[in-house]
Design a protein around this motif. Structure first.
Motif, mmCIF file in Angstrom:
data_model
loop_
_atom_site.group_PDB
_atom_site.id
_atom_site.type_symbol
_atom_site.label_atom_id
_atom_site.label_comp_id
_atom_site.label_asym_id
_atom_site.label_seq_id
_atom_site.Cartn_x
_atom_site.Cartn_y
_atom_site.Cartn_z
ATOM 1 N N MET A 1 0.828 -1.204 0.000
ATOM 2 C CA MET A 1 0.000 0.000 0.000
ATOM 3 C C MET A 1 0.866 1.259 0.000
ATOM 4 O O MET A 1 1.915 1.318 0.639
ATOM 5 C CB MET A 1 -0.948 0.000 1.199
ATOM 6 N N TYR A 2 0.372 2.287 -0.712
ATOM 7 C CA TYR A 2 1.091 3.552 -0.845
ATOM 8 C C TYR A 2 0.177 4.714 -0.487
ATOM 9 O O TYR A 2 -1.054 4.599 -0.519
ATOM 10 C CB TYR A 2 1.594 3.720 -2.284
ATOM 11 N N LYS A 3 0.782 5.841 -0.163
ATOM 12 C CA LYS A 3 0.001 7.045 0.137
ATOM 13 C C LYS A 3 -0.801 7.495 -1.079
ATOM 14 O O LYS A 3 -1.904 8.006 -0.967
ATOM 15 C CB LYS A 3 0.922 8.163 0.613
ATOM 16 N N ASP A 4 -0.227 7.306 -2.262
ATOM 17 C CA ASP A 4 -0.903 7.660 -3.503
ATOM 18 C C ASP A 4 -1.900 6.556 -3.843
ATOM 19 O O ASP A 4 -1.524 5.453 -4.237
ATOM 20 C CB ASP A 4 0.128 7.814 -4.630
ATOM 21 N N GLU A 5 -3.176 6.835 -3.673
ATOM 22 C CA GLU A 5 -4.222 5.824 -3.860
ATOM 23 C C GLU A 5 -4.231 5.243 -5.264
ATOM 24 O O GLU A 5 -4.706 4.119 -5.471
ATOM 25 C CB GLU A 5 -5.599 6.439 -3.555
ATOM 26 N N ARG A 6 -3.707 5.972 -6.229
ATOM 27 C CA ARG A 6 -3.719 5.486 -7.606
ATOM 28 C C ARG A 6 -2.871 4.223 -7.776
ATOM 29 O O ARG A 6 -3.018 3.502 -8.766
ATOM 30 C CB ARG A 6 -3.197 6.581 -8.549
ATOM 31 N N ARG A 7 -2.047 3.940 -6.792
ATOM 32 C CA ARG A 7 -1.131 2.803 -6.894
ATOM 33 C C ARG A 7 -1.634 1.549 -6.184
ATOM 34 O O ARG A 7 -0.952 0.534 -6.192
ATOM 35 C CB ARG A 7 0.234 3.197 -6.318
ATOM 36 N N ASN A 8 -2.828 1.620 -5.596
ATOM 37 C CA ASN A 8 -3.229 0.574 -4.651
ATOM 38 C C ASN A 8 -4.242 -0.448 -5.149
ATOM 39 O O ASN A 8 -4.650 -1.322 -4.387
ATOM 40 C CB ASN A 8 -3.767 1.230 -3.372
ATOM 41 N N SER A 9 -4.666 -0.378 -6.395
ATOM 42 C CA SER A 9 -5.630 -1.365 -6.886
ATOM 43 C C SER A 9 -5.663 -1.361 -8.411
ATOM 44 O O SER A 9 -5.251 -0.392 -9.059
ATOM 45 C CB SER A 9 -7.043 -1.068 -6.359
ATOM 46 N N LEU A 10 -6.181 -2.444 -8.969
ATOM 47 C CA LEU A 10 -6.342 -2.522 -10.417
ATOM 48 C C LEU A 10 -7.398 -1.543 -10.909
ATOM 49 O O LEU A 10 -7.286 -0.996 -12.010
ATOM 50 C CB LEU A 10 -6.713 -3.950 -10.817
ATOM 51 N N GLU A 11 -8.420 -1.312 -10.083
ATOM 52 C CA GLU A 11 -9.450 -0.351 -10.468
ATOM 53 C C GLU A 11 -8.863 1.049 -10.628
ATOM 54 O O GLU A 11 -9.180 1.781 -11.580
ATOM 55 C CB GLU A 11 -10.577 -0.333 -9.430
ATOM 56 N N GLU A 12 -7.974 1.434 -9.690
ATOM 57 C CA GLU A 12 -7.315 2.738 -9.794
ATOM 58 C C GLU A 12 -6.366 2.778 -10.986
ATOM 59 O O GLU A 12 -6.226 3.807 -11.649
ATOM 60 C CB GLU A 12 -6.551 3.051 -8.501
ATOM 61 N N ALA A 13 -5.715 1.656 -11.265
ATOM 62 C CA ALA A 13 -4.808 1.591 -12.417
ATOM 63 C C ALA A 13 -5.575 1.822 -13.715
ATOM 64 O O ALA A 13 -5.078 2.499 -14.630
ATOM 65 C CB ALA A 13 -4.096 0.244 -12.443
ATOM 66 N N ILE A 14 -6.764 1.260 -13.812
ATOM 67 C CA ILE A 14 -7.595 1.483 -14.997
ATOM 68 C C ILE A 14 -7.882 2.970 -15.158
ATOM 69 O O ILE A 14 -7.796 3.528 -16.263
ATOM 70 C CB ILE A 14 -8.907 0.673 -14.904
ATOM 71 N N LYS A 15 -8.223 3.643 -14.059
ATOM 72 C CA LYS A 15 -8.511 5.084 -14.109
ATOM 73 C C LYS A 15 -7.301 5.867 -14.599
ATOM 74 O O LYS A 15 -7.420 6.780 -15.416
ATOM 75 C CB LYS A 15 -8.929 5.582 -12.727
#
Length: 373
Positions: free
Chosen positions: A240-254
């Motif tokens: 897990m990272y402070k930057d939420e964009r790095r924490n899941s495949l759903e965020e990676a898609i975004k």
């Protein structure tokens, strides 16, 4: 260094000449993964100094020797890490810090704080009469160990890789940044421009993919050029990272959709834990590659093929490339023998195996349960 997050929207739409990039950068080209792709991790595999498996210490990772060793097998790409020295030379090295020992004292330097000449002083030297600094490496446990491998090689630059590595082998260039730093926009633009210039000067017809764990850098390199595909790297929740964009495949898609990126490179456990994300990724017209220790297991690689994943980054290049051929995931290279049970007609008819959705759902559920333990 100012702690300000880069927003791609902040990057002005300036002509290529302002960025100092070649006019060729504005010419888009189509890209498609060549079937199910096998990609050599840091060349012929990453080094694990404390491992009892000799394969993890066969060749110095991220070296010309390792790259050309991997090229002997039927793979499509090698993956390697690029950083930029303080005098603006893209070099190939994974760790943020480089270590050496002198008179019993361990010295630590940030790679990007070194000049090219200082960086190249570590490890074996190209001139036989010269002796380089003893190259050390810090383990995950914090121990600083001598970087011993069976076949050593000097450190190298990105330009050297383009000039000296087998031309048919594609490059997956990971743009490496420190996870602990929030970079200002001007710094990222400068670093990426420096890397891009080398790529456009020396890549010629070689296939190139860019990737990065740094979401702003990934989006920005796509903003700066449209010739080469860009993938966003993610741990997919394994760390897990402070930057939420790095924490899941759903965020990676975004991240990919917002930045018009071409694909995702995910830690394989994250995909097995969340297999429903594969359909979402495909629906978004994104490519999906994976990395991680499980990719050194033939059965796990085959399962990914069945699931529709586009390729795997592996450490055991020889074993997995052979396994992929034997499992009829892809035909053998012209220079390699056919599997004993396969005829030429069989190879010509290779296609993904047919499984019912019920069977696939069962396998994915089983995998998900296994990964949890």
């Amino acid at each position: 260094m100012a702690l300000r997050t880069v927003l791609v929207a902040d990057v002005p739409s300036l002509p290529d000449s302002v960025y100092g990039l070649s006019e060729e950068m504005s010419k888009p080209t189509s890209f498609k993964m060549p079937g199910f792709s096998v990609i050599g991790h840091r060349g012929n595999g990453m080094n694990v100094l404390q491992s009892s498996d000799r394969r993890t210490r066969g060749f110095k990772e991220n070296s010309i020797l390792s790259f050309n060793s991997a090229a002997k097998f039927p793979i499509d790409f090698i993956e390697f890490d690029v950083q930029v020295t303080k005098d603006d030379c893209p070099v190939i090295f994974h760790d943020d810090f480089i270590y050496s020992q002198e008179n019993g004292v361990v010295n630590e330097s940030r790679v990007t704080d070194l000049s090219l000449s200082e960086f190249l002083l570590y490890g074996p030297q190209k001139e036989a009469e010269k002796i380089g600094k003893t190259l050390m490496r810090k383990s995950k446990e914090g121990q600083v160990l001598k970087w011993d491998v069976d076949s050593d090689d000097p450190l190298c630059t990105l330009q050297e890789a383009f000039e000296r590595v087998e031309q048919s082998l594609g490059f997956n260039i990971e743009l490496k940044f420190d996870d602990q730093i929030v970079y200002e926009r001007e710094f990222l633009v400068h670093v990426l421009r420096t890397v891009l210039q080398v790529v456009f000067d020396y890549a010629k017809d070689r296939p190139v993919i860019f990737s990065s764990f740094q979401p702003d850098a990934a989006q920005l390199v796509r903003e700066l050029q449209s010739t080469y595909p860009v993938y966003f790297l993610t741990d997919a929740g394994n760390q897990m990272y402070k930057d939420e964009r790095r924490n899941s495949l759903e965020e990676a898609i975004k991240v990919c959709l917002e930045g018009k990126l071409q694909g995702i490179v995910s830690e394989v456990k994250g995909v097995f834990r969340n297999p429903s994300a594969i359909a979402k990724i495909k629906e978004s017209n994104l490519s999906l590659l994976t990395y991680g220790k499980l990719n050194n297991v033939g059965e796990a690689v085959y399962m990914q093929y069945v699931m529709g994943i586009d390729g795997v980054i592996v450490d055991f290049v020889e074993e997995i490339s052979e396994s992929v051929t034997l499992m009829m995931i892809r035909p053998p290279s012209p220079s390699s023998p056919l599997p004993s049970s396969a005829s030429k007609d069989d190879v010509a008819a290779i296609a993904r195996p047919e499984f019912s959705q019920k069977e696939i759902d069962f396998l994915l559920k089983l995998l998900s349960q296994l990964i949890q333990h």
